[in-house]
Design an enzyme around this catalytic site. Structure first.
Site, PDB file in Angstrom:
ATOM      1  N   ASP A   1       0.820  -1.222   0.000  1.00 55.09           N
ATOM      2  CA  ASP A   1       0.000   0.000   0.000  1.00 55.09           C
ATOM      3  C   ASP A   1       0.853   1.273   0.000  1.00 55.09           C
ATOM      4  OD1 ASP A   1       0.747   0.518   2.669  1.00 55.09           O
ATOM      5  OD2 ASP A   1      -1.249   1.275   3.137  1.00 55.09           O
TER       6      ASP A   1
ATOM      7  N   GLU B   1       5.523  -9.367   5.179  1.00 50.85           N
ATOM      8  CA  GLU B   1       4.212 -10.007   5.068  1.00 50.85           C
ATOM      9  C   GLU B   1       4.069 -10.930   3.857  1.00 50.85           C
ATOM     10  OE1 GLU B   1       1.181  -6.994   5.456  1.00 50.85           O
ATOM     11  OE2 GLU B   1       1.623  -6.705   7.579  1.00 50.85           O
TER      12      GLU B   1
ATOM     13  N   TYR C   1      -2.574  -5.412  13.678  1.00 48.73           N
ATOM     14  CA  TYR C   1      -3.340  -4.161  13.807  1.00 48.73           C
ATOM     15  C   TYR C   1      -4.612  -4.399  14.611  1.00 48.73           C
ATOM     16  CZ  TYR C   1      -0.115  -1.897  10.631  1.00 48.73           C
ATOM     17  OH  TYR C   1       1.010  -1.345  10.079  1.00 48.73           O
TER      18      TYR C   1
ATOM     19  N   GLU D   1       4.969  -3.899  13.396  1.00 45.38           N
ATOM     20  CA  GLU D   1       4.005  -2.860  13.006  1.00 45.38           C
ATOM     21  C   GLU D   1       2.777  -2.982  13.882  1.00 45.38           C
ATOM     22  OE1 GLU D   1       2.779  -2.739   8.865  1.00 45.38           O
ATOM     23  OE2 GLU D   1       4.836  -3.104   8.203  1.00 45.38           O
TER      24      GLU D   1
HETATM   25  C1  GCB Z   1       0.873  -3.483   6.845  1.00 44.99           C
HETATM   26  C2  GCB Z   1       1.942  -3.261   5.852  1.00 44.99           C
HETATM   27  C3  GCB Z   1       2.199  -1.801   5.604  1.00 44.99           C
HETATM   28  C4  GCB Z   1       0.878  -1.055   5.495  1.00 44.99           C
HETATM   29  C5  GCB Z   1       0.145  -1.198   6.800  1.00 44.99           C
HETATM   30  C6  GCB Z   1      -1.235  -0.525   6.762  1.00 44.99           C
HETATM   31  O1  GCB Z   1       0.761  -4.527   7.431  1.00 44.99           O
HETATM   32  O2  GCB Z   1       3.136  -3.910   6.197  1.00 44.99           O
HETATM   33  O3  GCB Z   1       2.944  -1.666   4.434  1.00 44.99           O
HETATM   34  O4  GCB Z   1       1.054   0.292   5.192  1.00 44.99           O
HETATM   35  O5  GCB Z   1      -0.066  -2.557   7.061  1.00 44.99           O
HETATM   36  O6  GCB Z   1      -1.335   0.615   7.189  1.00 44.99           O
HETATM   37  O7  GCB Z   1      -2.148  -1.122   6.253  1.00 44.99           O
END
Ligand code: GCB
Length: 666
Positions: free
Chosen positions: A217, A473, A526, A562
């Site tokens: 992204d 990922e 997340y 992350e």
């Molecule tokens: C992730 C990715 C990262 C994205 C992020 C998101 O897991 O590694 O490249 O920008 O999530 O904000 O979705």
């Protein structure tokens, strides 16, 4: 050349008409002893014996928007000044070209972008070794000098070179025309992968309409993203230096391995300067050293230098003088009395994984840092010292002690700054978006390996780089991914036995097949955002459970690589809702107690996503880019920045007590 044909066919469906022509150039060059692409791990820096000519500035530029993107080759644009084959615009180098365009079609262009500039080689370079150095062209590059092909390179973010000594010698000061064709096409077998989708329904799309899709992204910025230079040196020159370090009590050990190219040397001198610039060991390398003809090498290109009362390299928060650098000075003499002098800055330090701990200089380290991007308004991914310095200053203001070069290798100047500032770096290969079976084939593996070699070759002397991240990922649940990564991880270990290796995972612990081969397990999660959106109250339970599950299965240190939430600067809500600044804070706050708990056992790092808002492909999930930054894209703070700063400054203060060596503390 083979990859060029392949890329070309993939994009256009036809073989390039110009191929025979370019192949005959390659043969011609080989006869002249020119044209072999060489890659040195050393930066293009000047010295008393080396001159570096920068070719940055405004170049002529044109996108080949012909339906099959093939006009440039059919009409051999590289054979004449670009302005004679069509309209050109001024394009700054270095910069991504995308955001300098005025239409969405040009900004999102896929295919060949043509660049050209002229230069007059300085007299001082005429009879010397001259190497043309590109720090990064994304994604695929073909380079011609006065219409002759001199280099091809696949993969952005990493340097490549061409030896142009004979051409400069023959040119004798005549103006030369440098042409570069850069192609941003990503296929299932490029690193990173992507795909071209042809829209064949002519009731909906014009004939030949295609789009490029990617599984990451961030915007696929393209062009000559980093500086271009010519390095003039003696014919016999220092091609590369590898330094590895160790220490015992107060004595440092510096092992060096110098690669010399272009001929035979008569003597080699190697000396060491301490962080204050004082000569402390080895030979004195003086600017006025005269190379007298001799047939005996006085020193070997490999060796060990012992450093009494060594000043180790430390990151911020672990020592009052972080980022101390020594300088290795190397002077080589050729038969004709020519000399080449190179200086390499490095730090003396060790990195090890022991049990559930990550050790730097045999002391436990805990990474508190961020993921980031090379991304800025107008410049895209183009190297820009202002943006780089601002981002380094934001990291330092936050009290961060680490960052990851997500999701590709960053400009080396960024690593130089991290070396000096004492920031720990996880250096990442550009392997992001490997999510389908066809991303794990033979060709992907070969390109991944090539990229990895180039990355390690470039970054291995930076003390700030403490770990290699081989991918972000990937579909690590697939069977094909297991043997693929077993090989990539083994290659990373073979290339560099001095740093731990990780892959950043996002598949569930029960289905993942890759973590078993890693030294450090890195995971992205997340909670409160992609999982149970709008429910930050679940984060503590879910995060703790997940982290423990990874450790229980693999017994390796774990990093949460992350986590985070998005917020639109200035959007407020009480009670909080997703995308408000309050929600951003809430998600972060829910993570902190779990970090504090798990770091007692096995958690060795927390890396918030992301330092700054960044541009992404357009889509319904992104509102003018990814908003998970602590700072807006023009680098102004959101409330979340202050929260993280409170935490990171506290973490730094907490570790600022006298250090207890790991073996005594346990
Ligand atoms: C992730 C990715 C990262 C994205 C992020 C998101 O897991 O590694 O490249 O920008 O999530 O904000 O979705």
């Amino acid at each position: 050349m083979a990859s060029f044909v392949w890329l070309f066919k993939l994009l256009t469906g036809v073989s390039p008409v110009s191929l025979l022509m370019t192949q005959s150039y390659v043969c011609f060059f080989t006869l002249l002893g020119v044209g072999a692409a060489v890659v040195s791990g050393l930066q293009p820096l000047g010295s008393e014996s080396r001159q570096v000519l920068q070719l940055d500035g405004l170049w002529s530029f044109r996108l080949d928007s012909s339906p099959d993107r093939n006009d440039g080759f059919k009409q051999t644009w590289y054979k004449r000044p670009l302005s004679e084959t069509g309209p050109v615009m001024d394009m700054p180098v270095p910069s991504s070209y995308n955001d300098l365009m005025q239409t969405p079609t040009d900004r999102d262009f896929v295919g060949w972008a043509w660049y050209e500039r002229r230069f007059r080689p300085p007299i001082a370079c005429h009879a010397r070794r001259a190497r043309l150095h590109f720090a990064s062209v994304h994604y695929y590059a073909i380079v011609w000098l006065d219409g002759l092909e001199i280099a091809t390179h696949e993969g952005g973010h990493l340097p490549f070179e061409a030896d142009i000594s004979s051409i400069l010698f023959q040119a004798k000061g005549r103006e030369l025309r440098l042409t570069v064709a850069a192609n941003n096409t990503l296929t299932p077998n490029t690193i990173p992968p992507g795909r071209i989708i042809y829209m064949n329904d002519t009731s909906q799309y014009p004939p030949g309409y295609f789009v490029q899709e990617v599984d990451f992204d961030f915007f696929n910025y393209a062009g000559i993203d980093r500086p271009v230079s010519i390095i003039c040196s003696s014919q016999v020159y220092v091609e590369d230096i590898l330094v590895t370090t160790n220490f015992s009590a107060s004595v440092g050990f510096v092992f060096y391995n110098i690669s010399i190219a272009g001929g035979t040397v008569t003597s080699i001198f190697v000396g060491l300067r301490d962080p204050k610039g004082r000569h402390v060991a080895g030979d004195a390398v003086l600017p006025d050293h005269i190379c007298l003809p001799s047939f005996h090498s006085t020193l070997s290109p490999h060796g060990l230098i012992k450093v009494p009362n060594v000043s180790l390299w430390w990151p911020v928060g672990m020592n009052t003088t972080p980022g101390l650098l020594y300088t290795l000075e190397v002077l080589v003499c050729g038969f004709d009395g020519e000399k080449d002098v190179v200086r390499l800055q490095f730090g003396i330090r060790t990195v090890r994984v022991v049990g559930s701990r990550l050790l730097l200089n045999d002391h436990e380290i805990y990474l508190h840092g961020l993921g980031r991007h090379e991304d800025a308004d107008l410049r895209g991914r183009g190297y820009d010292a202002v943006t780089m310095a601002k981002d380094a200053s934001l990291l330092s203001w936050l009290g961060a002690n680490a960052f990851r070069t997500s999701h590709y290798p960053y400009a080396e100047q960024t690593l130089d700054m991290a070396d000096r500032q004492g920031i720990l770096v996880i250096s990442e290969a550009p392997a992001v978006g490997l999510v389908t079976v066809d991303n794990f084939g033979k060709r992907s593996l070969e390109q991944h390996m090539t990229t990895l070699r180039e990355l390690i070759n470039r970054d291995r002397n930076h003390p700030s780089v403490i770990m290699w991240s081989l991918a972000n990922e990937p579909a690590s649940n697939l069977q094909v991914a297991e043997s693929y990564f077993r090989q990539v991880i083994a290659e990373a270990h073979r290339l560099d036995g001095t740093r731990p290796v990780t892959v950043v995972l996002n598949k569930g612990v029960s289905v993942d097949r890759v973590a078993q081969y890693l030294d450090v397990v890195s995971v992205n999660a997340y909670f409160g955002w992609y999982h149970d959106s709008g429910h930050p109250e679940l984060i503590g339970r879910q995060l703790g459970h997940m982290l423990s599950a990874w450790y229980t299965k693999h017994h390796h240190p774990v990093i949460l690589m992350e986590y985070g939430a998005g917020s639109v600067a200035g959007l407020h809500s009480l009670p909080s809702v997703m995308f408000s600044e309050e929600y951003h804070l809430e998600v972060m706050r829910q993570h902190f107690p779990v970090f504090d708990e798990k770091r007692k056992d096995f958690l060795v790092g927390e890396m918030l996503w992301n330092l700054v808002d960044f541009n992404t492909p357009q889509g319904v999930k992104r509102m003018a880019g990814n908003r998970k930054g602590l700072f807006t894209r023009n680098r102004q703070p959101k409330m979340a920045a202050f929260l993280l700063r409170d935490r990171y400054v506290r973490l730094n203060n907490a570790s600022a007590h006298p250090l207890i060596p790991w073996c005594l503390g346990n």
